[in-house]
Design an enzyme around this catalytic site. Structure first.
Site, PDB file in Angstrom:
ATOM      1  N   ARG A 268       0.830  -1.207   0.000  1.00 15.40           N
ATOM      2  CA  ARG A 268       0.000   0.000   0.000  1.00 15.40           C
ATOM      3  C   ARG A 268       0.868   1.262   0.000  1.00 15.40           C
ATOM      4  NH1 ARG A 268      -4.964   2.180  -1.082  1.00 15.40           N
ATOM      5  NH2 ARG A 268      -5.438   3.867   0.368  1.00 15.40           N
ATOM      6  N   GLY A 339      -6.086   0.462   7.624  1.00 11.80           N
ATOM      7  CA  GLY A 339      -6.949   1.638   7.483  1.00 11.80           C
ATOM      8  C   GLY A 339      -8.387   1.221   7.204  1.00 11.80           C
ATOM      9  N   GLU A 363     -12.784 -20.721  28.359  1.00 13.29           N
ATOM     10  CA  GLU A 363     -11.949 -21.574  29.231  1.00 13.29           C
ATOM     11  C   GLU A 363     -11.346 -20.785  30.392  1.00 13.29           C
ATOM     12  OE1 GLU A 363      -9.755 -24.706  27.400  1.00 13.29           O
ATOM     13  OE2 GLU A 363     -11.198 -24.858  25.762  1.00 13.29           O
TER      14      GLU A 363
HETATM   15  C1  LIG Z   1     -18.010 -18.797  22.006  1.00 17.19           C
HETATM   16  C2  LIG Z   1     -18.002 -19.427  23.370  1.00 17.19           C
HETATM   17  C3  LIG Z   1     -17.756 -20.786  23.508  1.00 17.19           C
HETATM   18  C4  LIG Z   1     -17.791 -21.396  24.759  1.00 17.19           C
HETATM   19  N1  LIG Z   1     -17.625 -22.755  24.858  1.00 17.19           N
HETATM   20  C5  LIG Z   1     -17.816 -23.360  26.061  1.00 17.19           C
HETATM   21  C6  LIG Z   1     -17.825 -24.790  26.171  1.00 17.19           C
HETATM   22  O1  LIG Z   1     -17.625 -25.522  25.188  1.00 17.19           O
HETATM   23  N2  LIG Z   1     -18.064 -25.345  27.380  1.00 17.19           N
HETATM   24  C7  LIG Z   1     -18.300 -24.595  28.498  1.00 17.19           C
HETATM   25  O2  LIG Z   1     -18.495 -25.178  29.563  1.00 17.19           O
HETATM   26  N3  LIG Z   1     -18.297 -23.238  28.441  1.00 17.19           N
HETATM   27  C8  LIG Z   1     -18.064 -22.603  27.251  1.00 17.19           C
HETATM   28  N4  LIG Z   1     -18.088 -21.227  27.171  1.00 17.19           N
HETATM   29  C9  LIG Z   1     -18.383 -20.448  28.366  1.00 17.19           C
HETATM   30  C10 LIG Z   1     -17.185 -19.677  28.895  1.00 17.19           C
HETATM   31  O3  LIG Z   1     -16.257 -20.551  29.470  1.00 17.19           O
HETATM   32  C11 LIG Z   1     -17.749 -18.633  29.875  1.00 17.19           C
HETATM   33  O4  LIG Z   1     -18.422 -17.661  29.103  1.00 17.19           O
HETATM   34  C12 LIG Z   1     -16.696 -18.015  30.742  1.00 17.19           C
HETATM   35  O5  LIG Z   1     -16.139 -18.954  31.618  1.00 17.19           O
HETATM   36  C13 LIG Z   1     -17.237 -16.828  31.541  1.00 17.19           C
HETATM   37  O6  LIG Z   1     -18.420 -17.174  32.199  1.00 17.19           O
HETATM   38  P1  LIG Z   1     -19.694 -16.220  32.064  1.00 17.19           P
HETATM   39  O7  LIG Z   1     -19.934 -15.976  30.629  1.00 17.19           O
HETATM   40  O8  LIG Z   1     -20.783 -16.820  32.847  1.00 17.19           O
HETATM   41  O9  LIG Z   1     -19.249 -14.837  32.695  1.00 17.19           O
HETATM   42  P2  LIG Z   1     -19.313 -14.467  34.249  1.00 17.19           P
HETATM   43  O10 LIG Z   1     -18.737 -15.569  35.043  1.00 17.19           O
HETATM   44  O11 LIG Z   1     -20.678 -13.988  34.565  1.00 17.19           O
HETATM   45  O12 LIG Z   1     -18.309 -13.229  34.288  1.00 17.19           O
HETATM   46  C14 LIG Z   1     -18.692 -11.926  33.885  1.00 17.19           C
HETATM   47  C15 LIG Z   1     -17.483 -10.999  34.098  1.00 17.19           C
HETATM   48  O13 LIG Z   1     -17.106 -10.980  35.487  1.00 17.19           O
HETATM   49  C16 LIG Z   1     -15.737 -11.311  35.616  1.00 17.19           C
HETATM   50  N5  LIG Z   1     -15.520 -12.059  36.856  1.00 17.19           N
HETATM   51  C17 LIG Z   1     -16.245 -13.118  37.327  1.00 17.19           C
HETATM   52  N6  LIG Z   1     -15.719 -13.545  38.480  1.00 17.19           N
HETATM   53  C18 LIG Z   1     -14.654 -12.762  38.752  1.00 17.19           C
HETATM   54  C19 LIG Z   1     -13.692 -12.700  39.830  1.00 17.19           C
HETATM   55  N7  LIG Z   1     -13.723 -13.566  40.844  1.00 17.19           N
HETATM   56  N8  LIG Z   1     -12.727 -11.757  39.763  1.00 17.19           N
HETATM   57  C20 LIG Z   1     -12.678 -10.887  38.724  1.00 17.19           C
HETATM   58  N9  LIG Z   1     -13.550 -10.878  37.710  1.00 17.19           N
HETATM   59  C21 LIG Z   1     -14.520 -11.811  37.718  1.00 17.19           C
HETATM   60  C22 LIG Z   1     -15.420 -12.153  34.392  1.00 17.19           C
HETATM   61  O14 LIG Z   1     -14.038 -12.154  34.095  1.00 17.19           O
HETATM   62  C23 LIG Z   1     -16.252 -11.449  33.329  1.00 17.19           C
HETATM   63  O15 LIG Z   1     -15.540 -10.334  32.867  1.00 17.19           O
HETATM   64  C24 LIG Z   1     -18.022 -20.602  25.917  1.00 17.19           C
HETATM   65  C25 LIG Z   1     -18.238 -19.223  25.784  1.00 17.19           C
HETATM   66  C26 LIG Z   1     -18.241 -18.635  24.546  1.00 17.19           C
HETATM   67  C27 LIG Z   1     -18.505 -17.154  24.441  1.00 17.19           C
END
Ligand SMILES: Cc1cc2nc3c(=O)[nH]c(=O)nc-3n(C[C@H](O)[C@H](O)[C@H](O)COP(=O)(O)OP(=O)(O)OC[C@H]3O[C@@H](n4cnc5c(N)ncnc54)[C@H](O)[C@@H]3O)c2cc1C
Length: 380
Positions: A268, A339, A363
């Site tokens: 570019r 860009g 995870e």
């Molecule tokens: C595309 C995708 C694929 C997935 N695949 C799988 C799968 O195959 N199997 C499976 O079991 N799960 C799966 N998950 C789930 C994933 O592991 C969870 O979304 C993740 O562990 C977070 O849990 P939650 O979404 O309930 O967020 P929450 O636990 O509600 O957390 C919300 C926010 O609070 C923060 N938080 C929570 N507790 C604390 C703490 N003690 N200290 C600081 N911050 C904290 C978190 O970091 C986050 O920012 C998947 C998720 C996605 C989006």
């Protein structure tokens, strides 16, 4: 390939070359179409299985390829540079095979050759709608009824939720907290095990997760994996290794974004010169490349600890945290280097940017990785 890899064997070099060839032939050209249709590429996964890429870190006696983790992770990295959803699928499937491999009964382990050969695709069901980070608080219940377990509850965000052949269900079978959790193995099609519609996700659309509703699912008592009450330990062991897989996905994605940005910046032209010649762009590229190398080094050092049979849990958390934060920063910078072209789907940088985000969440979010690392530092 732009990466000069130090691999342990000639066989590993051949394996990486085979992976790159598969990427060029089967993956790169298909990714955009599958992503646009949000269609899960089951056939592509089967092809990878038949090429031996779905059981790489497991021993040959059970149908795996007996490769060190450091080699398996570099295969994942290569796949991720081509199509992240495929690399993530391989990583999640490898994770889903772990409970049966490490804790399964002789009968359960008879399925390992089909699992590791890719004929049977796995799902790992830990998260629930009311919580993912606090996994030990899960509420899906399994109660005994004669020779059967009866399972009820809802699992959330399950990768391969709609496409899996087998499900690792982490359920409450006893007291509150981690010691009351057990792992049960369920087959697709079991009455009452109902995958819901695919989530409408920001990225990884060809492998969108879904909820699994479990409505009085009856499983024979021999579906218990490991000891009753041992499920949380199994889930965490599997995740330690799985996090390295996610870190490898992140490194592969970040490497692809760096390579693409470099190539674009050399082509570019603005102000009569390639934009790569402007220090503001060149330094951005230098920082991207340096971060990717650092993430790979951290990943491989954690993998080598695992391969040597040494504790690697904290190092895996560091690798997952660092590599996925790098992937987010580097893909953001790749969009910037392109860009306006970075903001449209004509170039892959836009997709990589959306995809990187999920790696900071799955995870164990990166906050949870920091929790694991800080606990190891302060509590030993
Ligand atoms: C595309 C995708 C694929 C997935 N695949 C799988 C799968 O195959 N199997 C499976 O079991 N799960 C799966 N998950 C789930 C994933 O592991 C969870 O979304 C993740 O562990 C977070 O849990 P939650 O979404 O309930 O967020 P929450 O636990 O509600 O957390 C919300 C926010 O609070 C923060 N938080 C929570 N507790 C604390 C703490 N003690 N200290 C600081 N911050 C904290 C978190 O970091 C986050 O920012 C998947 C998720 C996605 C989006």
């Amino acid at each position: 390939m732009t990466v000069d890899r130090m691999l342990p064997t000639e066989e590993a070099h051949d394996l990486l070359a085979l992976t790159q060839e598969l990427c060029d032939r089967e993956l790169t050209g298909k990714a955009d179409a599958y992503e646009a249709r949000a269609e899960f590429p089951r056939e592509v996964i089967r092809t990878l299985g038949r090429s031996g890429l779905l059981g790489l870190p497991y021993p040959e006696e059970v149908g795996g390829a007996g490769q060190p983790y450091e080699v398996y992770l570099q295969v994942l990295e290569t796949l991720a540079g081509s199509w992240l959803a495929i690399a993530e699928a391989v990583s999640v499937h490898t994770l889903a095979c772990y409970p049966v491999y490490a804790h399964g009964s002789e009968r359960q382990r008879k399925s390992l050759p089909d699992m590791l050969g890719g004929e049977l695709l796995g799902a790992y069901c830990l998260s629930e709608p009311q919580g993912g980070s606090d996994a030990a608080a899960l509420t899906t219940k399994a109660t005994r009824d004669g020779d059967e377990w009866v399972v009820s509850g809802t699992k959330a965000w399950i990768t391969h939720g709609r496409d899996a052949d087998f499900y690792n269900l982490f359920c409450r079978t006893g007291e509150a907290g981690p010691r009351g959790i057990s792992c049960l193995l369920a087959e697709a099609g079991t009455p009452g095990l109902e995958p819901q519609k695919a989530e409408k996700v920001m990225g990884l659309r060809s492998s969108a997760p879904s909820q699994i509703v479990l409505d009085d699912v009856r499983l024979p008592s021999d579906r218990l994996v490991g000891a009753e009450g041992g499920g949380f330990g199994i889930a965490m062991e599997a995740l330690d290794a799985g996090r390295l897989g996610i870190a490898a996905c992140a490194v592969g994605l970040a490497q692809a974004a760096t390579d693409y940005a470099v190539a674009y910046a050399r082509e570019r032209e603005q102000f009569g010169r390639p934009i790569a010649e402007f220090q503001g762009v060149g330094f951005m590229l230098a920082d991207m490349a340096t971060q990717v190398s650092a993430a790979r080094a951290l990943l491989l050092s954690a993998a080598r600890l695992k391969d040597a049979g040494r504790p690697f849990s904290t190092e895996a958390a560091k690798a997952k945290l660092f590599a996925t934060d790098v992937a987010m920063r580097v893909t953001t910078d790749a969009v910037q280097v392109l860009g306006g072209a970075g903001y449209v789907s004509d170039h892959p940088a836009e997709r990589w940017f959306r995809e990187a985000k999920v790696l900071q969440i799955v995870e164990g979010t990166n906050q949870i990785q920091r929790l694991v690392i800080s606990r190891a530092l302060t509590k030993g």
